[in-house]
Design a protein around this motif. Sequence first.
Motif, PDB file in Angstrom:
ATOM      1  N   ASP A 151      36.582  48.264  35.817  1.00 53.32           N
ATOM      2  CA  ASP A 151      35.978  46.981  36.462  1.00 53.32           C
ATOM      3  C   ASP A 151      34.777  47.416  37.558  1.00 53.32           C
ATOM      4  OD1 ASP A 151      35.497  44.167  37.311  1.00 53.32           O
ATOM      5  OD2 ASP A 151      37.764  43.732  37.238  1.00 53.32           O
ATOM      6  N   ASP A 152      34.223  46.411  38.184  1.00 51.32           N
ATOM      7  CA  ASP A 152      33.055  46.562  39.011  1.00 51.32           C
ATOM      8  C   ASP A 152      33.607  47.553  40.186  1.00 51.32           C
ATOM      9  OD1 ASP A 152      31.517  46.326  41.602  1.00 51.32           O
ATOM     10  OD2 ASP A 152      30.320  45.044  40.321  1.00 51.32           O
ATOM     11  N   LEU A 155      32.923  46.430  43.928  1.00 54.13           N
ATOM     12  CA  LEU A 155      33.641  45.209  44.420  1.00 54.13           C
ATOM     13  C   LEU A 155      35.175  45.738  44.606  1.00 54.13           C
ATOM     14  CD1 LEU A 155      31.068  44.078  44.081  1.00 54.13           C
ATOM     15  CD2 LEU A 155      32.260  41.931  43.049  1.00 54.13           C
ATOM     16  N   THR A 156      35.645  46.386  43.604  1.00 57.39           N
ATOM     17  CA  THR A 156      37.355  46.623  43.720  1.00 57.39           C
ATOM     18  C   THR A 156      37.315  47.546  45.188  1.00 57.39           C
ATOM     19  OG1 THR A 156      37.035  46.993  41.337  1.00 57.39           O
ATOM     20  CG2 THR A 156      38.910  47.809  42.506  1.00 57.39           C
ATOM     21  N   ALA A 159      37.230  45.324  48.124  1.00 51.18           N
ATOM     22  CA  ALA A 159      38.454  44.127  48.062  1.00 51.18           C
ATOM     23  C   ALA A 159      39.612  44.887  48.432  1.00 51.18           C
ATOM     24  CB  ALA A 159      38.617  43.821  46.556  1.00 51.18           C
ATOM     25  N   ARG A 192      48.385  47.117  40.571  1.00 52.92           N
ATOM     26  CA  ARG A 192      48.045  45.725  39.466  1.00 52.92           C
ATOM     27  C   ARG A 192      46.588  45.445  39.708  1.00 52.92           C
ATOM     28  NH1 ARG A 192      53.215  43.447  41.321  1.00 52.92           N
ATOM     29  NH2 ARG A 192      52.088  42.050  42.736  1.00 52.92           N
ATOM     30  N   LEU A 193      46.292  45.212  40.937  1.00 55.33           N
ATOM     31  CA  LEU A 193      44.804  45.035  40.901  1.00 55.33           C
ATOM     32  C   LEU A 193      43.974  45.865  40.283  1.00 55.33           C
ATOM     33  CD1 LEU A 193      43.089  43.729  44.266  1.00 55.33           C
ATOM     34  CD2 LEU A 193      41.816  45.401  42.728  1.00 55.33           C
ATOM     35  N   VAL A 194      43.910  47.143  40.095  1.00 52.62           N
ATOM     36  CA  VAL A 194      43.103  48.299  39.388  1.00 52.62           C
ATOM     37  C   VAL A 194      43.603  48.219  38.035  1.00 52.62           C
ATOM     38  CG1 VAL A 194      42.540  49.435  41.707  1.00 52.62           C
ATOM     39  CG2 VAL A 194      44.586  50.275  40.031  1.00 52.62           C
TER      40      VAL A 194
ATOM     41  N   GLY B 181      28.843  35.996  40.246  1.00 57.51           N
ATOM     42  CA  GLY B 181      29.219  37.035  39.711  1.00 57.51           C
ATOM     43  C   GLY B 181      30.395  37.665  40.339  1.00 57.51           C
ATOM     44  N   VAL B 182      30.167  37.761  41.834  1.00 60.99           N
ATOM     45  CA  VAL B 182      31.064  38.155  42.752  1.00 60.99           C
ATOM     46  C   VAL B 182      32.653  37.392  42.500  1.00 60.99           C
ATOM     47  CG1 VAL B 182      31.912  38.079  45.121  1.00 60.99           C
ATOM     48  CG2 VAL B 182      29.732  38.991  44.424  1.00 60.99           C
ATOM     49  N   THR B 185      34.278  38.369  39.474  1.00 63.58           N
ATOM     50  CA  THR B 185      35.227  39.700  39.390  1.00 63.58           C
ATOM     51  C   THR B 185      36.364  39.343  40.472  1.00 63.58           C
ATOM     52  OG1 THR B 185      32.802  40.862  39.447  1.00 63.58           O
ATOM     53  CG2 THR B 185      34.730  42.112  40.179  1.00 63.58           C
ATOM     54  N   TYR B 186      36.013  38.657  41.304  1.00 62.68           N
ATOM     55  CA  TYR B 186      37.216  38.425  42.317  1.00 62.68           C
ATOM     56  C   TYR B 186      38.456  37.698  41.499  1.00 62.68           C
ATOM     57  CZ  TYR B 186      35.657  40.797  46.447  1.00 62.68           C
ATOM     58  OH  TYR B 186      35.687  41.793  47.477  1.00 62.68           O
ATOM     59  N   ARG B 188      39.149  38.104  38.541  1.00 60.29           N
ATOM     60  CA  ARG B 188      39.643  39.050  37.633  1.00 60.29           C
ATOM     61  C   ARG B 188      40.634  40.053  38.247  1.00 60.29           C
ATOM     62  NH1 ARG B 188      34.521  40.005  35.536  1.00 60.29           N
ATOM     63  NH2 ARG B 188      34.580  42.076  36.536  1.00 60.29           N
ATOM     64  N   MET B 189      40.070  40.335  39.430  1.00 60.17           N
ATOM     65  CA  MET B 189      40.980  41.290  40.460  1.00 60.17           C
ATOM     66  C   MET B 189      42.348  40.423  40.884  1.00 60.17           C
ATOM     67  SD  MET B 189      38.539  43.558  42.858  1.00 60.17           S
ATOM     68  CE  MET B 189      37.619  42.320  43.527  1.00 60.17           C
TER      69      MET B 189
END
Lengths: 213, 213
Positions: A151-152, A155-156, A159, A192-194, B181-182, B185-186, B188-189
């Motif tokens: 994933d990005d 951003l990960t 977060a 889980r998130l990753v 976009g942000v 992604t959030y 999905r996370m």
Amino acid sequence: MARTTGSDGERTEAAIRDAATALIARHGYEAMSMRQLAGEVGVQAAALYRYFPTKEDLLFSLMLEHMEALLTAWQEARPASTRPQVLLSAFVENHIAFHIARRHSTHVSNMELRSLSPERLTRILKLRTTYEKELRTILRDGAATDAFAADDIELTAMALIQMMTGVIVWFRPDERLSVAGVTETYLRMTMRLVGANEGREENHVHQHAEFRA
Amino acid sequence: MARTTGSDGERTEAAIRDAATALIARHGYEAMSMRQLAGEVGVQAAALYRYFPTKEDLLFSLMLEHMEALLTAWQEARPASTRPQVLLSAFVENHIAFHIARRHSTHVSNMELRSLSPERLTRILKLRTTYEKELRTILRDGAATDAFAADDIELTAMALIQMMTGVIVWFRPDERLSVAGVTETYLRMTMRLVGANEGREENHVHQHAEFRA
């Protein structure tokens, strides 16, 4: 944390740092005066200026120490393993433990970047980038080897860092949860998130948690 | 956000709020003087006191408005659906959009709780609890129906809120990423973090993201 060894000068400097960190965390950097700080430490204002010629020198020194300590803590905690899940677990554990132990210093570092001169801000932000890059590298290696969902990465990383640092806002170790308990839950949420792939690597955190809430 | 309609008094009050929010976000509440604020708005200091008898009245009013606006935004955004994934998606979208649009106000609300009197702090914290409870209810319903992995609901709610609010620290809409976009992604996370069960419910966010970093 107060340092109790060292010369008188070192002890005074440590006392100034501790008092300044607490005062800035409580009232904000701009609201703190050097006179007030001297009173808190029990020295003359002139004595402060021997250690920190300006108030901004003091702030910068606090932030520099915070970031350098964080990087050192991670270098020491970093496992020799190259397995992304092992590295990520260690990163989460170190990040949470460090920030819970340095709550005030974390508040100062996060809230008062606005008060640094541009060059000093750049230096602190470079250290932050160095630290965040450690996490991004773990995430990228994990995505590349299919240990994590791709994933990005940027951003990960943001977060995860904000989710983990946020612990200090609400968590007090004398409440229903221990540091170890909070860390365990955050490890599960992180994995889980990753999108950590349980099948391919054995994982030293439990992915399936008992129902507790 | 400046309000452009209303009486002169309403416009002045809105201008005071906007200027105070920006000044407090920049310098901290304790460092802001009512005189400085009056100068910023272009009124006499005495005029300020007609709207806000004390500086703390002003701070409290800013924080109250922030929390009430957040609760209202969520009531309006909340879908009629009872499906946990639909509700959680809407919660994430609303939370991120609201806080990106109110960056300064968010900083004030998060950093200056320390400056409220105990009764007022209690009132603000109650509104926060009301808001957080909305998220906890979604998570609990999701865990109960197996739509989400059962984990510590309170910690999951705090982790999600801090991860989402943290967006305002680093995100500027003119960078490589749009708000949409942000948010994607959030989403999905978030769905991975809560262990959203793809199989049982169709899910309006994509769980498998392309590799972008």
